[in-house]
Enzyme design. Structure first.
Site, PDB file in Angstrom:
ATOM      1  N   GLU A 134      -7.424  -0.780  -4.351  1.00 16.53           N
ATOM      2  CA  GLU A 134      -6.879   0.565  -4.179  1.00 16.53           C
ATOM      3  C   GLU A 134      -7.723   1.455  -3.260  1.00 16.53           C
ATOM      4  O   GLU A 134      -7.186   2.296  -2.552  1.00 16.53           O
ATOM      5  CB  GLU A 134      -6.719   1.253  -5.542  1.00 16.53           C
ATOM      6  CG  GLU A 134      -5.752   0.569  -6.475  1.00 16.53           C
ATOM      7  CD  GLU A 134      -4.304   0.696  -6.040  1.00 16.53           C
ATOM      8  OE1 GLU A 134      -3.954   1.634  -5.298  1.00 16.53           O
ATOM      9  OE2 GLU A 134      -3.510  -0.169  -6.442  1.00 16.53           O
ATOM     10  N   GLU A 137      -6.922   0.455   0.273  1.00 17.80           N
ATOM     11  CA  GLU A 137      -5.499   0.728   0.486  1.00 17.80           C
ATOM     12  C   GLU A 137      -5.224   2.234   0.609  1.00 17.80           C
ATOM     13  O   GLU A 137      -4.485   2.653   1.487  1.00 17.80           O
ATOM     14  CB  GLU A 137      -4.722   0.145  -0.694  1.00 17.80           C
ATOM     15  CG  GLU A 137      -3.234   0.150  -0.549  1.00 17.80           C
ATOM     16  CD  GLU A 137      -2.579  -0.559  -1.729  1.00 17.80           C
ATOM     17  OE1 GLU A 137      -2.126   0.137  -2.656  1.00 17.80           O
ATOM     18  OE2 GLU A 137      -2.560  -1.803  -1.721  1.00 17.80           O
TER      19      GLU A 137
END
Length: 165
Positions: free
Chosen positions: A59, A62
């Protein structure tokens, strides 16, 4: 008769406490989700995909474009009957940034920035018990007053002498 659950009984989430050399926390604001429009800054976080390792903390890269190295898990909590009546295991990890230029993900993230730890920790979001406990552990990490669990690859296997396939 099999005693295995019929399908996944838990979902696993992860949040990343990423602190740079200037004492700033990597913080994001959600474009979607429960904190959308609240002005709250939070740690990059999300649900782990099937087959993904907790320590990968996908995450962060990302959502912010920041490359990191996993250091340790410093805490976790369990929520019961959350999404789809599943238990929710949520791990708080510490990561060291390898890059500093933020390239936010437009689909999920409204804003991303490096934020002073004191300002980040002072948000009302961290006034409830879970949030406060989470920040206390993060701050203790910065002062060397707490150590979490690092990562070590182990060969996992089970030997059942009487098992039949």
């Amino acid at each position: 008769m099999s005693t295995l659950p019929s399908n996944a009984s838990h979902q696993v989430g992860v949040a990343a406490f990423v602190l740079n050399d200037q004492g700033q926390v990597l913080a994001v604001q959600e474009k979607n989700g429960p904190l959308r429009g609240s002005g709250t800054w939070k740690m990059p976080s999300g649900i782990i995909n099937q087959g993904e390792d907790i320590h990968s903390v996908r995450e962060v890269k990302e959502e912010t474009g920041i490359e990191t190295d996993f250091l340790e898990v410093i805490g976790f909590r369990q929520g019961r009957q959350v999404l789809f009546e599943k238990s929710d295991l949520f791990f708080l990890c510490v990561l060291r940034p390898r890059t500093s230029i933020i390239e936010k993900q437009d689909s999920e993230i409204e804003a991303a920035k490096w934020m002073d730890l004191e300002e980040f920790a002072g948000q009302t979001f961290f006034e409830n018990n879970v949030g406060r406990n989470m920040m206390e552990v993060c701050i203790a990490i910065t002062k060397g007053g707490y150590r979490g669990f690092g990562m070590e690859f182990l060969s996992i296997g089970t030997f059942y002498p009487n098992a039949r396939n």
